[in-house]
Motif scaffolding. Structure first.
Motif, short mmCIF file in Angstrom:
data_model
loop_
_atom_site.label_atom_id
_atom_site.label_comp_id
_atom_site.label_asym_id
_atom_site.label_seq_id
_atom_site.Cartn_x
_atom_site.Cartn_y
_atom_site.Cartn_z
N HIS A 149 -19.35 -25.64 -15.77
CA HIS A 149 -20.31 -25.41 -14.70
C HIS A 149 -19.69 -25.11 -13.33
N HIS A 150 -18.45 -25.54 -13.10
CA HIS A 150 -17.88 -25.24 -11.79
C HIS A 150 -17.50 -23.76 -11.71
N PRO A 151 -17.93 -23.06 -10.65
CA PRO A 151 -17.73 -21.60 -10.58
C PRO A 151 -16.28 -21.16 -10.44
N PHE A 152 -15.38 -22.06 -10.05
CA PHE A 152 -13.97 -21.67 -9.96
C PHE A 152 -13.46 -21.14 -11.30
N TYR A 153 -13.96 -21.73 -12.39
CA TYR A 153 -13.45 -21.37 -13.71
C TYR A 153 -13.94 -20.01 -14.19
N ARG A 154 -14.81 -19.37 -13.43
CA ARG A 154 -15.23 -18.02 -13.78
C ARG A 154 -14.16 -16.99 -13.44
N HIS A 155 -13.28 -17.36 -12.49
CA HIS A 155 -12.21 -16.42 -12.13
C HIS A 155 -10.82 -17.06 -12.15
N GLY A 156 -10.76 -18.40 -12.20
CA GLY A 156 -9.48 -19.09 -12.19
C GLY A 156 -9.38 -20.09 -13.33
N ASN A 157 -8.31 -20.85 -13.32
CA ASN A 157 -8.09 -21.85 -14.35
C ASN A 157 -7.41 -23.06 -13.75
N ALA A 158 -7.61 -24.21 -14.36
CA ALA A 158 -6.99 -25.45 -13.89
C ALA A 158 -6.86 -26.41 -15.05
N VAL A 159 -5.92 -27.34 -14.91
CA VAL A 159 -5.69 -28.34 -15.94
C VAL A 159 -5.37 -29.66 -15.27
N LEU A 160 -5.75 -30.75 -15.90
CA LEU A 160 -5.53 -32.09 -15.37
C LEU A 160 -4.47 -32.81 -16.20
N PHE A 161 -3.63 -33.60 -15.51
CA PHE A 161 -2.60 -34.38 -16.19
C PHE A 161 -2.67 -35.83 -15.73
N LEU A 162 -2.43 -36.73 -16.67
CA LEU A 162 -2.30 -38.16 -16.38
C LEU A 162 -0.86 -38.59 -16.64
N GLY A 163 -0.34 -39.44 -15.76
CA GLY A 163 0.98 -40.02 -15.96
C GLY A 163 0.86 -41.47 -16.38
N ARG A 164 1.60 -41.82 -17.43
CA ARG A 164 1.60 -43.20 -17.91
C ARG A 164 3.02 -43.73 -17.95
N GLN A 165 3.15 -45.00 -17.62
CA GLN A 165 4.43 -45.69 -17.70
C GLN A 165 4.23 -46.94 -18.52
N ASN A 166 4.92 -47.01 -19.66
CA ASN A 166 4.72 -48.12 -20.60
C ASN A 166 3.25 -48.26 -20.98
N GLY A 167 2.59 -47.12 -21.11
CA GLY A 167 1.20 -47.10 -21.55
C GLY A 167 0.17 -47.25 -20.45
#
Length: 378
Positions: free
Chosen positions: A48-66
């Motif tokens: 639904h966010h209009p940015f994704y109609r022309h761009g792309n993005a990805v999310l990352f999570l960092g974990r330390q010892n879970g």
């Protein structure tokens, strides 16, 4: 770094963990304002966010010892690169514990994703593009963020710079503690421009918000086109933002300058609902009831703090007094009559014309935000 894992967010559960991680970072920060969880979900919704109609993005999570210890978003905007003839990607939504190793792992994962896209530079913090929240707060930490502005711990600067990022550009936020003083100064300026100011200033028609938002987009895309970091709003993006802001808009908080039937300038102010959000802790409902939503709608007119989020005049009319007339109208009708103090943000550090103007009418520069950049190795 063997005990640090950086993984891409793929499930709803991980997205929720990504959204809620800041509650850990800011647990002891009295200035932090918890975002609305429902709004954050909408902002990150790829469908639904209009940015994704022309761009792309990805999310990352960092974990330390879970345990989750950081997060970051990497985004790629072909519209920006086509306009600026650049090859840059962005990082945003960066949150991290005070650990350089964790931060380095997060930045490396975001950079790796951008290299896969063929990008040779990374810039941020920028959430999608400069049309959304961007910038790292580097001074003014004691002041709560106003609506649609960033806030972060002081140690983020060290984390980012220790990872090889350097300054690209600073932005300023200005505070009007005494709008009446600004009005006095502005009236003097307005008197000089009155005979040669060709524009008519009117309040925005909130009953016809769709058409008004198109006019604002037209002005914005012309007025800001030569600014550093500019990327034009697409039609879909301005419609999305209009729908997001519609519940917050108050009559006489938005003003448009016209010459004949041509829109040539506008200014937009919003009540700073962050004052209310601090009480809601991210949720609009409690005990199954829409208590938070009721508070937002009921108190938005009573809020005595605002943010002037945009002021723009198309280039050929910039020395005709239109900007001064627009700000005067905001100060008289929006701030003085309603007893509102507030912020004007954000202005580029090298926009000497507007910065000198704001100093001349009594505004105090009270916050600085920074965009960083870093070249990516091949």
């Amino acid at each position: 770094m063997s005990n640090i894992e950086i993984s891409e967010v793929g499930s709803r559960h991980e997205r929720n963990a990504f959204i809620k991680f800041p509650w850990r970072v800011y647990a002891n920060d009295p200035a932090w304002v918890p975002p609305l969880i429902i709004e954050r979900k909408a902002f990150l919704d790829r469908k639904h966010h209009p940015f994704y109609r022309h761009g792309n993005a990805v999310l990352f999570l960092g974990r330390q010892n879970g345990e989750i210890v950081g997060r970051i978003m990497a985004s790629d905007d072909p519209n920006y690169n086509a306009l600026h003839q650049s090859n840059v990607g962005c990082f945003g939504l960066f949150e991290c514990i005070n650990d350089r190793v964790v931060a380095a792992a997060l930045f490396e994962r975001a950079a790796s994703w951008l290299r896969e896209k063929g990008r040779t530079e990374i810039m941020g913090p920028i959430d999608y593009s400069t049309n959304y929240v961007c910038g790292l707060l580097i001074d003014g930490f004691q002041f709560p963020p106003t609506i649609l502005t960033a806030h972060n711990p002081p140690y983020y600067r060290d984390l980012i710079e220790s990872c090889g990022f350097t300054k690209a550009k600073d932005w300023y936020a200005w505070w009007f503690a005494d709008p009446a003083k600004a009005v006095t100064q502005l009236r003097r300026l307005a008197a000089r421009f009155k005979t040669r100011c060709p524009a008519t200033i009117r309040s925005a028609n909130l009953r016809n918000l769709r058409d008004e938002s198109r006019r604002l987009r037209q002005i914005y895309n012309q007025a800001w086109e030569k600014n550093w970091g500019f990327v034009p709003f697409t039609t879909a993006e301005i419609e999305f933002m209009t729908n997001e802001l519609k519940p917050l808009l108050v009559p006489e908080f938005a003003w448009i300058a016209e010459i004949g039937n041509e829109p040539v300038g506008f200014t937009l102010c919003l009540p700073d609902i962050n004052i209310i959000l601090t009480q809601l802790n991210g949720r609009l409902t409690r005990f199954g009831l829409p208590i938070g939503l009721i508070k937002l709608l009921l108190y938005k007119r009573r809020v005595r703090k605002g943010r002037l989020i945009a002021l723009g005049v198309i280039e050929k009319y910039r020395r005709a007094g239109i900007a001064e007339m627009l700000v005067l109208r905001v100060m008289e009708e929006t701030m003085v009559k309603r007893g509102i103090t507030g912020e004007l943000s954000m202005t580029l550090e090298d926009n000497f014309m507007i910065n000198r103007f704001l100093e001349a009418i009594g505004a105090d520069r009270y916050k600085t935000y920074r965009i960083y950049r870093k070249q990516l190795p091949c």
